[in-house]
Design a protein around this motif. Structure first.
Motif, PDB file in Angstrom:
ATOM      1  N   THR A 146      -0.679  49.380 -24.308  1.00 19.13           N
ATOM      2  CA  THR A 146      -0.586  47.991 -23.865  1.00 19.13           C
ATOM      3  C   THR A 146      -0.171  47.135 -25.047  1.00 19.13           C
ATOM      4  OG1 THR A 146      -2.285  48.293 -22.170  1.00 19.13           O
ATOM      5  CG2 THR A 146      -1.811  46.041 -22.860  1.00 19.13           C
ATOM      6  N   ILE A 147       0.964  46.473 -24.913  1.00 23.55           N
ATOM      7  CA  ILE A 147       1.508  45.634 -25.980  1.00 23.55           C
ATOM      8  C   ILE A 147       1.218  44.180 -25.625  1.00 23.55           C
ATOM      9  CG2 ILE A 147       3.621  44.947 -27.184  1.00 23.55           C
ATOM     10  CD1 ILE A 147       4.756  47.725 -26.424  1.00 23.55           C
ATOM     11  N   PRO A 148       0.460  43.448 -26.449  1.00 23.49           N
ATOM     12  CA  PRO A 148       0.048  42.079 -26.092  1.00 23.49           C
ATOM     13  C   PRO A 148       1.199  41.082 -26.162  1.00 23.49           C
ATOM     14  CG  PRO A 148      -0.657  42.603 -28.309  1.00 23.49           C
ATOM     15  CD  PRO A 148      -0.085  43.872 -27.749  1.00 23.49           C
ATOM     16  N   ASP A 149       0.957  39.901 -25.585  1.00 25.19           N
ATOM     17  CA  ASP A 149       1.972  38.856 -25.566  1.00 25.19           C
ATOM     18  C   ASP A 149       2.343  38.364 -26.962  1.00 25.19           C
ATOM     19  OD1 ASP A 149       1.970  38.997 -22.823  1.00 25.19           O
ATOM     20  OD2 ASP A 149       0.761  37.202 -22.515  1.00 25.19           O
ATOM     21  N   SER A 150       1.481  38.583 -27.942  1.00 24.82           N
ATOM     22  CA  SER A 150       1.755  38.111 -29.300  1.00 24.82           C
ATOM     23  C   SER A 150       2.913  38.853 -29.954  1.00 24.82           C
ATOM     24  CB  SER A 150       0.501  38.260 -30.167  1.00 24.82           C
ATOM     25  OG  SER A 150       0.077  39.615 -30.225  1.00 24.82           O
ATOM     26  N   VAL A 151       3.198  40.059 -29.502  1.00 23.43           N
ATOM     27  CA  VAL A 151       4.266  40.873 -30.102  1.00 23.43           C
ATOM     28  C   VAL A 151       5.627  40.314 -29.697  1.00 23.43           C
ATOM     29  CG1 VAL A 151       5.372  43.156 -30.112  1.00 23.43           C
ATOM     30  CG2 VAL A 151       2.891  42.972 -30.229  1.00 23.43           C
ATOM     31  N   THR A 152       6.504  40.123 -30.683  1.00 22.46           N
ATOM     32  CA  THR A 152       7.838  39.602 -30.407  1.00 22.46           C
ATOM     33  C   THR A 152       8.928  40.659 -30.548  1.00 22.46           C
ATOM     34  OG1 THR A 152       8.126  38.869 -32.699  1.00 22.46           O
ATOM     35  CG2 THR A 152       7.197  37.281 -31.143  1.00 22.46           C
ATOM     36  N   SER A 153       8.655  41.743 -31.281  1.00 21.03           N
ATOM     37  CA  SER A 153       9.690  42.754 -31.431  1.00 21.03           C
ATOM     38  C   SER A 153       9.093  44.150 -31.522  1.00 21.03           C
ATOM     39  CB  SER A 153      10.576  42.459 -32.634  1.00 21.03           C
ATOM     40  OG  SER A 153      10.256  43.200 -33.742  1.00 21.03           O
ATOM     41  N   ILE A 154       9.805  45.101 -30.901  1.00 16.41           N
ATOM     42  CA  ILE A 154       9.445  46.518 -30.944  1.00 16.41           C
ATOM     43  C   ILE A 154      10.492  47.202 -31.804  1.00 16.41           C
ATOM     44  CG2 ILE A 154       9.097  48.620 -29.588  1.00 16.41           C
ATOM     45  CD1 ILE A 154       8.375  46.819 -27.210  1.00 16.41           C
ATOM     46  N   GLY A 155      10.072  47.773 -32.912  1.00 17.03           N
ATOM     47  CA  GLY A 155      10.986  48.290 -33.916  1.00 17.03           C
ATOM     48  C   GLY A 155      11.708  49.567 -33.518  1.00 17.03           C
ATOM     49  N   ASP A 156      12.684  49.939 -34.349  1.00 15.07           N
ATOM     50  CA  ASP A 156      13.446  51.161 -34.133  1.00 15.07           C
ATOM     51  C   ASP A 156      12.523  52.378 -34.122  1.00 15.07           C
ATOM     52  OD1 ASP A 156      15.604  49.457 -34.286  1.00 15.07           O
ATOM     53  OD2 ASP A 156      16.180  50.055 -36.318  1.00 15.07           O
ATOM     54  N   TYR A 157      12.739  53.260 -33.163  1.00 13.12           N
ATOM     55  CA  TYR A 157      11.980  54.515 -33.041  1.00 13.12           C
ATOM     56  C   TYR A 157      10.473  54.294 -32.894  1.00 13.12           C
ATOM     57  CZ  TYR A 157      16.276  56.772 -34.762  1.00 13.12           C
ATOM     58  OH  TYR A 157      17.563  57.207 -34.927  1.00 13.12           O
ATOM     59  N   ALA A 158      10.055  53.114 -32.467  1.00 15.47           N
ATOM     60  CA  ALA A 158       8.625  52.782 -32.446  1.00 15.47           C
ATOM     61  C   ALA A 158       7.809  53.783 -31.631  1.00 15.47           C
ATOM     62  CB  ALA A 158       8.415  51.377 -31.897  1.00 15.47           C
ATOM     63  N   PHE A 159       8.339  54.223 -30.485  1.00 12.64           N
ATOM     64  CA  PHE A 159       7.627  55.177 -29.625  1.00 12.64           C
ATOM     65  C   PHE A 159       8.470  56.437 -29.408  1.00 12.64           C
ATOM     66  CE2 PHE A 159       5.915  51.018 -28.663  1.00 12.64           C
ATOM     67  CZ  PHE A 159       4.547  51.248 -28.679  1.00 12.64           C
ATOM     68  N   TYR A 160       9.317  56.722 -30.346  1.00 12.98           N
ATOM     69  CA  TYR A 160      10.222  57.870 -30.237  1.00 12.98           C
ATOM     70  C   TYR A 160       9.454  59.172 -30.019  1.00 12.98           C
ATOM     71  CZ  TYR A 160      13.438  61.507 -31.888  1.00 12.98           C
ATOM     72  OH  TYR A 160      14.203  62.640 -32.005  1.00 12.98           O
ATOM     73  N   SER A 161       9.860  59.906 -29.019  1.00 15.76           N
ATOM     74  CA  SER A 161       9.338  61.254 -28.762  1.00 15.76           C
ATOM     75  C   SER A 161       7.831  61.267 -28.512  1.00 15.76           C
ATOM     76  CB  SER A 161       9.695  62.191 -29.921  1.00 15.76           C
ATOM     77  OG  SER A 161       9.601  63.541 -29.521  1.00 15.76           O
ATOM     78  N   CYS A 162       7.327  60.234 -27.825  1.00 14.27           N
ATOM     79  CA  CYS A 162       5.938  60.268 -27.343  1.00 14.27           C
ATOM     80  C   CYS A 162       5.971  61.013 -26.006  1.00 14.27           C
ATOM     81  CB  CYS A 162       5.384  58.852 -27.182  1.00 14.27           C
ATOM     82  SG  CYS A 162       5.102  57.997 -28.748  1.00 14.27           S
ATOM     83  N   ASP A 163       5.871  62.316 -26.061  1.00 15.45           N
ATOM     84  CA  ASP A 163       6.166  63.185 -24.925  1.00 15.45           C
ATOM     85  C   ASP A 163       5.290  62.918 -23.710  1.00 15.45           C
ATOM     86  OD1 ASP A 163       7.918  64.332 -26.650  1.00 15.45           O
ATOM     87  OD2 ASP A 163       6.799  66.184 -26.959  1.00 15.45           O
ATOM     88  N   SER A 164       4.041  62.465 -23.916  1.00 16.54           N
ATOM     89  CA  SER A 164       3.095  62.306 -22.807  1.00 16.54           C
ATOM     90  C   SER A 164       2.990  60.876 -22.307  1.00 16.54           C
ATOM     91  CB  SER A 164       1.701  62.790 -23.241  1.00 16.54           C
ATOM     92  OG  SER A 164       1.727  64.137 -23.651  1.00 16.54           O
ATOM     93  N   LEU A 165       3.744  59.969 -22.887  1.00 15.64           N
ATOM     94  CA  LEU A 165       3.634  58.550 -22.538  1.00 15.64           C
ATOM     95  C   LEU A 165       4.128  58.305 -21.115  1.00 15.64           C
ATOM     96  CD1 LEU A 165       2.852  55.776 -23.732  1.00 15.64           C
ATOM     97  CD2 LEU A 165       5.242  55.504 -24.415  1.00 15.64           C
ATOM     98  N   THR A 166       3.225  57.870 -20.233  1.00 19.83           N
ATOM     99  CA  THR A 166       3.582  57.604 -18.840  1.00 19.83           C
ATOM    100  C   THR A 166       3.526  56.125 -18.496  1.00 19.83           C
ATOM    101  OG1 THR A 166       1.290  57.933 -18.103  1.00 19.83           O
ATOM    102  CG2 THR A 166       2.743  59.862 -18.101  1.00 19.83           C
ATOM    103  N   SER A 167       2.710  55.363 -19.200  1.00 23.63           N
ATOM    104  CA  SER A 167       2.494  53.961 -18.858  1.00 23.63           C
ATOM    105  C   SER A 167       2.683  53.064 -20.078  1.00 23.63           C
ATOM    106  CB  SER A 167       1.082  53.772 -18.286  1.00 23.63           C
ATOM    107  OG  SER A 167       0.777  52.420 -18.084  1.00 23.63           O
ATOM    108  N   VAL A 168       3.546  52.066 -19.937  1.00 25.39           N
ATOM    109  CA  VAL A 168       3.783  51.093 -21.004  1.00 25.39           C
ATOM    110  C   VAL A 168       3.713  49.696 -20.401  1.00 25.39           C
ATOM    111  CG1 VAL A 168       5.393  50.203 -22.719  1.00 25.39           C
ATOM    112  CG2 VAL A 168       5.257  52.667 -22.302  1.00 25.39           C
ATOM    113  N   THR A 169       2.853  48.859 -20.954  1.00 23.19           N
ATOM    114  CA  THR A 169       2.801  47.451 -20.564  1.00 23.19           C
ATOM    115  C   THR A 169       3.322  46.632 -21.730  1.00 23.19           C
ATOM    116  OG1 THR A 169       0.861  47.827 -19.151  1.00 23.19           O
ATOM    117  CG2 THR A 169       1.339  45.558 -19.789  1.00 23.19           C
TER     118      THR A 169
END
Length: 307
Positions: A163-186
């Motif tokens: 869960t990424i809060p409203d305060s975050v303004t940018s998601i960097g390069d490769y931030a979640f690269y190859s998170c094989d099990s990631l099913t849910s992103v807010t």
């Protein structure tokens, strides 16, 4: 300055600032854009691996230090914390970065073993710079985090939700690269940019809603998210990067809003389940091979703006 030391709170032209290591007051802190503040564990200055402007966006000119508190000063506005900027500085205990910084590079804080870790996540002021435990399964970021740095969560193979809060303004390069099990992103509503390859090779990700406010989807952003069945792109997006959704073989539909101006090369290459696409009048260019090998594509509507 007061007799016997430096006052923790200094009036700087009417703006209260906090010296390194002082008490925190979120509304009072205003760091000069040409300074970085830090503290150490051993009353010694930190050693910078490089003083080139390519690392910080400005030339380093001084490193003042007293009583475990240091200030790095540059000849102009600091715009980034580049690759390897503070790598392997083991005595770095805390760091406070000015708001002028918009990106943190690869391995910027790798090996900074004394930086505080909260629930296996290493923070530098308002940045997430590195996850230290790759077996992390789920996480809700702190509300004061503004930026997720490059490679911050990369290869967290056990991570299933974030869960990424409203305060975050940018998601960097490769931030979640190859998170094989990631099913849910807010993704919070404050995010304006999704970086290069930010979610690429997240093979288990099934859907994603990109919030209003995002203006660009970076190259390779969702590359080979093979379980992705749907994606919502807001009207605020003006560009879809090269290879952004390449290899999303389960993607059956996508709505490109009226506001997108460019669709990058190979953007939807090999989206073999995509059945129809409508390109709005706002789009002026479609990159090479953008829809190549979309074997199920039966209906294409191209807007009048394409040149």
């Amino acid at each position: 300055c007061t007799e016997g030391g430096v006052d923790d709170n200094i009036d700087n032209g009417g703006n209260n600032t906090e010296q390194p290591g002082g008490d925190t007051d979120d509304e009072a802190i205003e760091i000069p854009s040409n300074e970085i503040w830090y503290t150490t564990t051993d009353n010694k200055k930190i050693i910078l691996p490089s003083t080139e402007p390519t690392v910080f966006g400005a030339y380093f000119i001084s490193n003042t230090y007293s009583d475990g508190k240091g200030v790095l000063t540059f000849d102009g506005e600091i715009t980034k914390i580049g690759n390897d900027a503070f790598k392997d500085i083991g005595n770095l205990a805390s760091i406070t970065i000015p708001d002028s910084v918009t990106s943190i590079g690869r391995n910027a804080f790798s090996g900074c073993t004394s930086l505080p870790i909260e629930n296996n996540i290493r923070y530098a002021d308002t940045y997430v710079v590195e996850v230290t435990d790759k077996t992390l399964t789920s996480y809700t970021l702190k509300e004061n985090v503004r930026f997720i740095g490059s490679y911050a969560f990369s290869s967290c193979d056990s991570l299933t939700s974030i869960t990424i809060p409203d305060s975050v303004t940018s998601i960097g390069d490769y931030a979640f690269y190859s998170c094989d099990s990631l099913t849910s992103v807010t993704i919070g509503n404050g995010v304006t940019s999704i970086g290069y390859s930010a979610f690429s090779n997240c093979f288990s990700l099934t859907s994603i809603t990109i919030p209003d406010g995002v203006t660009s989807i970076g190259d390779y952003a969702f590359y080979y998210c093979t379980s992705l069945t749907s994606v919502t792109i807001p009207d605020s997006v003006t560009s879809i990067g090269d290879y952004a959704f390449r290899g999303c073989t389960s993607l059956t539909s996508v709505t490109i809003p009226n506001g997108v101006k460019t669709i990058g090369g190979y953007a939807f290459y090999s989206c073999t389940s995509l059945k129809s696409i409508t390109i709005p009048d706002s789009v002026t260019s479609i990159g090479s091979s953008a829809f190549y090998n979309c074997k199920s594509l039966k209906s294409v509507t191209i807007g009048n703006g394409v040149t």
